[in-house]
Design an enzyme around this catalytic site. Sequence first.
Site, mmCIF file in Angstrom:
data_model
loop_
_atom_site.group_PDB
_atom_site.id
_atom_site.type_symbol
_atom_site.label_atom_id
_atom_site.label_comp_id
_atom_site.label_asym_id
_atom_site.label_seq_id
_atom_site.Cartn_x
_atom_site.Cartn_y
_atom_site.Cartn_z
ATOM 1 N N LYS A 171 -12.465 -33.096 -11.307
ATOM 2 C CA LYS A 171 -13.873 -33.029 -10.892
ATOM 3 C C LYS A 171 -13.972 -33.099 -9.373
ATOM 4 O O LYS A 171 -14.675 -32.322 -8.746
ATOM 5 C CB LYS A 171 -14.608 -34.202 -11.519
ATOM 6 C CG LYS A 171 -15.847 -34.062 -12.248
ATOM 7 C CD LYS A 171 -16.125 -33.142 -13.348
ATOM 8 C CE LYS A 171 -15.345 -31.912 -13.578
ATOM 9 N NZ LYS A 171 -15.375 -31.416 -14.932
ATOM 10 N N ARG B 290 -21.576 -17.707 -13.346
ATOM 11 C CA ARG B 290 -20.462 -16.881 -13.815
ATOM 12 C C ARG B 290 -19.720 -16.185 -12.681
ATOM 13 O O ARG B 290 -18.745 -15.482 -12.893
ATOM 14 C CB ARG B 290 -20.974 -15.821 -14.798
ATOM 15 C CG ARG B 290 -21.719 -16.399 -15.972
ATOM 16 C CD ARG B 290 -22.196 -15.317 -16.886
ATOM 17 N NE ARG B 290 -21.083 -14.652 -17.527
ATOM 18 C CZ ARG B 290 -20.519 -15.046 -18.662
ATOM 19 N NH1 ARG B 290 -20.995 -16.092 -19.289
ATOM 20 N NH2 ARG B 290 -19.515 -14.396 -19.159
ATOM 21 N N ASN C 298 -18.241 -6.607 -16.888
ATOM 22 C CA ASN C 298 -17.624 -7.926 -16.893
ATOM 23 C C ASN C 298 -16.347 -7.796 -17.714
ATOM 24 O O ASN C 298 -16.389 -7.346 -18.856
ATOM 25 C CB ASN C 298 -18.580 -8.946 -17.539
ATOM 26 C CG ASN C 298 -17.908 -10.282 -17.806
ATOM 27 O OD1 ASN C 298 -16.956 -10.645 -17.132
ATOM 28 N ND2 ASN C 298 -18.413 -11.008 -18.788
ATOM 29 N N GLY C 299 -15.218 -8.182 -17.116
ATOM 30 C CA GLY C 299 -13.946 -8.082 -17.840
ATOM 31 C C GLY C 299 -12.893 -7.421 -16.970
ATOM 32 O O GLY C 299 -13.058 -7.313 -15.751
ATOM 33 N N CYS D 98 -18.300 -13.093 -14.049
ATOM 34 C CA CYS D 98 -19.272 -12.045 -13.757
ATOM 35 C C CYS D 98 -20.443 -12.172 -14.736
ATOM 36 O O CYS D 98 -20.242 -12.420 -15.924
ATOM 37 C CB CYS D 98 -18.731 -10.627 -13.876
ATOM 38 S SG CYS D 98 -17.409 -10.279 -12.727
ATOM 39 N N TRP E 235 -17.538 -12.138 -9.908
ATOM 40 C CA TRP E 235 -16.407 -13.008 -9.598
ATOM 41 C C TRP E 235 -15.227 -12.051 -9.458
ATOM 42 O O TRP E 235 -14.793 -11.432 -10.432
ATOM 43 C CB TRP E 235 -16.178 -14.005 -10.734
ATOM 44 C CG TRP E 235 -15.149 -15.040 -10.407
ATOM 45 C CD1 TRP E 235 -15.348 -16.193 -9.697
ATOM 46 C CD2 TRP E 235 -13.763 -15.029 -10.753
ATOM 47 N NE1 TRP E 235 -14.170 -16.886 -9.585
ATOM 48 C CE2 TRP E 235 -13.179 -16.203 -10.220
ATOM 49 C CE3 TRP E 235 -12.939 -14.142 -11.459
ATOM 50 C CZ2 TRP E 235 -11.834 -16.519 -10.375
ATOM 51 C CZ3 TRP E 235 -11.593 -14.457 -11.598
ATOM 52 C CH2 TRP E 235 -11.058 -15.632 -11.064
ATOM 53 N N HIS F 83 7.790 -43.289 -8.783
ATOM 54 C CA HIS F 83 8.960 -42.409 -8.954
ATOM 55 C C HIS F 83 8.894 -41.220 -8.008
ATOM 56 O O HIS F 83 9.469 -40.180 -8.281
ATOM 57 C CB HIS F 83 9.070 -41.969 -10.413
ATOM 58 C CG HIS F 83 9.329 -43.120 -11.327
ATOM 59 N ND1 HIS F 83 10.557 -43.731 -11.433
ATOM 60 C CD2 HIS F 83 8.500 -43.833 -12.127
ATOM 61 C CE1 HIS F 83 10.482 -44.749 -12.272
ATOM 62 N NE2 HIS F 83 9.229 -44.822 -12.699
ATOM 63 N N GLU G 276 -12.423 -29.867 -7.559
ATOM 64 C CA GLU G 276 -13.062 -28.561 -7.742
ATOM 65 C C GLU G 276 -14.393 -28.440 -7.006
ATOM 66 O O GLU G 276 -14.810 -27.338 -6.671
ATOM 67 C CB GLU G 276 -13.226 -28.205 -9.220
ATOM 68 C CG GLU G 276 -14.262 -28.980 -9.967
ATOM 69 C CD GLU G 276 -14.415 -28.510 -11.410
ATOM 70 O OE1 GLU G 276 -14.362 -27.312 -11.675
ATOM 71 O OE2 GLU G 276 -14.602 -29.387 -12.281
ATOM 72 N N LYS H 208 -17.901 -20.197 -14.216
ATOM 73 C CA LYS H 208 -17.920 -21.115 -15.361
ATOM 74 C C LYS H 208 -17.158 -20.605 -16.573
ATOM 75 O O LYS H 208 -16.385 -21.315 -17.161
ATOM 76 C CB LYS H 208 -19.358 -21.426 -15.750
ATOM 77 C CG LYS H 208 -19.406 -22.540 -16.771
ATOM 78 C CD LYS H 208 -20.639 -23.362 -16.670
ATOM 79 C CE LYS H 208 -20.591 -24.537 -17.626
ATOM 80 N NZ LYS H 208 -19.724 -25.629 -17.135
ATOM 81 N N GLU I 239 -9.268 -36.034 -15.493
ATOM 82 C CA GLU I 239 -10.592 -35.442 -15.397
ATOM 83 C C GLU I 239 -11.264 -35.832 -14.069
ATOM 84 O O GLU I 239 -11.892 -34.995 -13.417
ATOM 85 C CB GLU I 239 -11.444 -35.874 -16.606
ATOM 86 C CG GLU I 239 -12.864 -35.378 -16.623
ATOM 87 C CD GLU I 239 -13.009 -33.854 -16.546
ATOM 88 O OE1 GLU I 239 -12.021 -33.124 -16.639
ATOM 89 O OE2 GLU I 239 -14.156 -33.420 -16.350
#
Length: 604
Positions: free
Chosen positions: A481, A27, A98-99, A2, A74, A500, A484, A599, A477
Amino acid sequence: MCGIIGFTGKKEAQDILLDGLASLEYRGYDSAGISYFKDTGKISIRKTVGKVKDLRAICDDENNSTCGIGHTRWATHGGVTNSNAHPHKVGKVSLIHNGIIENYHELAEEYDLSSSLISETDTEVAAALFNKLYDGSPVDAIRKAARLFHGSFAFCIMFKDHPGTIYAIRNVSPMVASYCEDGSFIASDLTAFINYSRRYFIVPEYHILTMKEDGITLEDLEGNQIQPEYLEVDWDVAAAQKDGYPHFMLKEIHEQPDAFTRTITPRIVNQLPDFTEDGLPDELFADCTDITVVACGTAMHAGMVGKTLMQGMLKIPVTVSVASEFRYEQPVISRTSLVIVVSQSGETIDTLEALRLAKKYTTKTLSIVNVKGSSIARESNYVLYTHAGPEIAVASTKAYTVQMASFYLLCCKLGLSLNKITEHEAKTFIKNLQNVPNTISQVLTQESEMQRLTNRMINAQNTFFIGRSLDYTLSMEGALKLKEISYIHAEAYAAGELKHGTIALISDGVPVIALATQKHVYSKVISNIREVKARGAYVILLSKDENITDKSVCDVHIRLPESPDAFSVFNSVVILQLIAYYTAVGKGFNPDQPRNLAKSVTVE
Ligand code: F6R
């Protein structure tokens, strides 16, 4: 998660809020809204599901208010709906948040707030509580409410009968503010108002901010006035803009050579690592017996690279923990352990809490952080700032590269301090590190080839990234990438582990991105590649080998520049980033704003 912004001053607020929200969209972008004082003394709200551009479309062209607050969400509590969008308004109070208020159910019950609620959010309960406790003094109401909340919060609050004034308070969730000639600004991060002020201060936790057109006052919960400690931004406004690139992600991929140089150069003196300017004492390294790295996501992957490098060079135990797990494990940390905490934002809540836990065991906590003055940077015993500049795209690229660079510098320093390498070896190591920006620039010239290559990836359902040793850590990584931003299922596997079980998923045409840049495991990786190739995989191989022509090894060979094995990671990752970027773009997605993500992850 947010983004919040507030402005009160001499200019019209609406565009300041909307432009600020656009730069905070990384955000969260589920919904967006603003509220502002009208001439009549009333508070008006505009909000909508969707992005800031959707909010802009429903805003009032005639709005000339000079005081307002804005939010980009968000979603945590309650779905993505108009009524759950911020700002919320209850009685005389309108606010953004925000939170997460963890005890919102209890508060709603105890203070009998339910009848005034129309959304499913914890935020609206907070608005109702502020309203309930309000008896004409906003500061008193905030002081009382702040003591009742459990959880994290950054609130900007307007009270109907205090037009032109914005109040704010925070715990954990970040908030910066500034007073300049245009007025008073507050936001989740300073990119939201950098066009107006390069000076800012970090709002201290549990302090009440009163923002007016002619200044900001700050007081603690006991009512003591505090002087804000102003800082100056050390990067250019252009760094937070796209600068002609179609997306921030592509711009940030291209910024890597410069970000790398900025990060390592101040820490190299006489061709040796030197952290004097960062205030890291020699004792931090001298008696180090073991290292624990804690981080999340991409930052954790940088830690995996660090572990492989450090354990190999220093011959001491190095463990890497996902911060959200570390918090609930029994950490094995002693006074001689070094705990390295890695975070681009410096605000990831799990990483911050992991740091707090580690501090109970050792005074040797060192954070590798990009955002200056962030919570993790402030709370760790020592900090090594990466100089990536602002990273706006949700998918981390340049921050990862400079986190790895920081591990390389630290490893070299530890090697010298622990007598594991000679000065001559350290100088050679540093020389190789200084050459990395050149090889990254070389890799960037392969961009159009990567774009063409991804035509083959666009229709894939599943992909695999394989490698051994450092290449395995890079595979993690690469897979993150790709998944996402392109929403293609991607898994990273240690090349030797595939058979395996997971090899059962390899069938005709499944893309396998194989990394083979490490001589000591090269022939083993090539054998593993042949195994998947024999089962129909479409293999894209990254290696430095100039002699690959054999079609039984791969379908596409991406030749990496010559560099010592330990330094190839910096080149490979750029290829992996470009593959992810062009696959997402090829599928028609905006790589800067992947679905469901934000983010800065400030919820647990
Ligand atoms: C992925 C990504 C995330 C972050 C993670 C930690 O591209 O960016 O996985 O790395 O959320 O964030 P920071 O580094 O801010 O602690």
